[in-house]
Design an enzyme around this catalytic site. Sequence first.
Site, short mmCIF file in Angstrom:
data_model
loop_
_atom_site.label_atom_id
_atom_site.label_comp_id
_atom_site.label_asym_id
_atom_site.label_seq_id
_atom_site.Cartn_x
_atom_site.Cartn_y
_atom_site.Cartn_z
N GLU A 236 21.39 54.78 76.13
CA GLU A 236 21.26 56.11 75.52
C GLU A 236 19.81 56.57 75.38
OE1 GLU A 236 23.54 55.90 71.92
OE2 GLU A 236 25.46 55.90 72.98
N GLU B 283 30.79 53.78 77.23
CA GLU B 283 30.91 53.56 75.79
C GLU B 283 31.71 54.71 75.20
OE1 GLU B 283 27.45 52.28 73.48
OE2 GLU B 283 28.16 53.54 71.82
#
Length: 685
Positions: A198, A274
Amino acid sequence: MAESLFQASRQRQGKVMTAAAGSAGRAAVPLLLCALLAPGGGYVLDDSDGLGLEFDGVGGVSGGGATSRLLVNYPEPYRSEVLDYLFKPNFGASLHILKVEIGGDGQTTDGIEPSHMHYELDENYFRGYEWWLMKEAKKRNPDIILIGLPWSFPGWLGKGFNWPYVNLQLTAYYVVSWIMGAKRYHDLDIDYIGIWNERSFDINYIKVLRKMLNYQGLQHVKIIASDNLWEPISAAMLLDTELLKVVDVIGAHYPGTHSVKEAKLTGKKLWSSEDFSTVNDDVGAGCWARILNQNYVNGYMTSTIAWNLVASYYDNLPFERCGLMTAQEPWSGHYIVESPIWVSAHTTQFTQPGWYYLKTVGHLEKGGSYVALTDGLGNLTIIIETMSHKQSECIRPILPYFNVSKQFATFFLKGSFSEIPELQVWYTKLGKSSERYLFKQLDSLWLLDSDGKFTLELQEDELFTLTTLTTGHKGSYPLPPKSQPFPCTYTDDFDDDYPYFSEAPNFADQTGVFEYYTNIEDSGEHRFTLRQVLNQRPITWAADASNTISIIGDYRWSNMTIRCDVYIETPEVGGVFIAGRVNKGGVLIRSAQGIFFWIFANGSYRVTGDLAGWIVYAAGRVRIMEKTWYTLTLTIKGHLSSGMLDGNSLWNNTHVMFPKNGWAAIGTHSFEFAQFDNFHVEAAC
């Protein structure tokens, strides 16, 4: 043989139809067979025109961070039981994929995972517990797919900058060494590797990583990028043919079941690498059921991976109970097999990576979705979900409103599936406890006289799996011990000369890394200690504190006495603390408040109401120096606190304010070496 099979089908069909007709509730057989057709849409399941995309599996994430921290401390047989529910084929969640954090010494949501290279010349492939977890998963399922992904990186890679791409070759070497260490020391083959969770990717770094993997003979290790959003990685790949070649999978997080045009144009596999991240109650289970189907139906994602694998970290840390199951009481052995485990089983027990979706998948007329997969050898699995909006909201992103209502859905098996004689049926109903069923096997559906046609009566918040496979099983163990709070009195002398894990039981590092340590030159009481081992701030993923801290205990503790032997290693500027009522952890650790008792090598002490040291309750001078053992004692009762140094009162009945409860903790003033021994806490429970 054909005649006996036909006769058996007649007998079985009669029994099922009788059960359907005479049932007073949904629990019996919530099916209407082909002979009981009702109005409703028709859905064709056909492989005549070829198949859809290859299915890559369902998985869970351990890490991001320290989400499995407490699991390793569970006593047997309970620890093995939890692992069986997660990984054992045809038992529980039966996961196909395990994705782990490559520990980088930084705070990555709920704690720290230690790096295999704290320092440039340091390599240790036994730190932490992810190696152990991967081996346990492989022990249960030798075919499980393993993925590694960094969240943070040790500080030395940044050369003074909070950035892992300062030296691309060095960072690639660091990641590749983890892959090679997994094989050399644990016989683990890593299948996929990620870039930086991320956070920003560097195109040149991805290319360097591929070249280094190939140079080390790791051509089989595939690259996932960029574990963030679909963009800008998709556009970058379309503009750079070399980048397009070296990236094998585009992994996006929390995509809301949708992908983007540019990602599809790359021709690469698309994964929700995810997802979920939702409290594991029935709403969380509904979220999981919906996205497992609709990530493919809406977005052509062929794998979905849940954060997190198991909620095995302290309550009141961020995202509490956001695992597929809950195991956060190693002191009692209590764990909970939550409903997302059985939602997972509807897909995982009846498919495998390498199966293919049918092209004929989609949405149901009155809400819900269906997918179908085949192994190409005659087996077929159909998964149908009718999760309502209210029952399936994930924590993110915002879910646009939709409606689901009762419906009759007729399915037509065509192509090679038209001759299937029987389908096994598994059923889940979420919601009200009086109507709730989890992964219940119903009577088989026989199709010999139906021309491959059958109708289901579907209501809200239901999940069906219809499959040719007969291996499904709802595994179980005797109930685990009852839930118990953390012991009111807890002691650890860290006297373990050959610890199996590098971290002491139940301590949860929130900034810094605290490891078992052996003082070779000390043969006395402090030969074995717990040492804070970072002397440099890591390349952070979250807002790590400026101090190091490890928490332990029960967040509800209010009145307590904490005692610990401490050893400052850094002259002049070094300092250590013990603390109680620590009220924040995880990514919020910088703003943690509590009662902190500090001593410093410069001969001073301080009592503060927060980790950052802005709220000062007391301060003074005291005879302290580095490389000497001292015993600190902190007592908190109501609005008063007192402290002792080596048994002598240093400050007494100092008035303290907020917070009223929290964990106990130990830590250091900065990223510095320091040791702790003979930890003891006694709380008024």
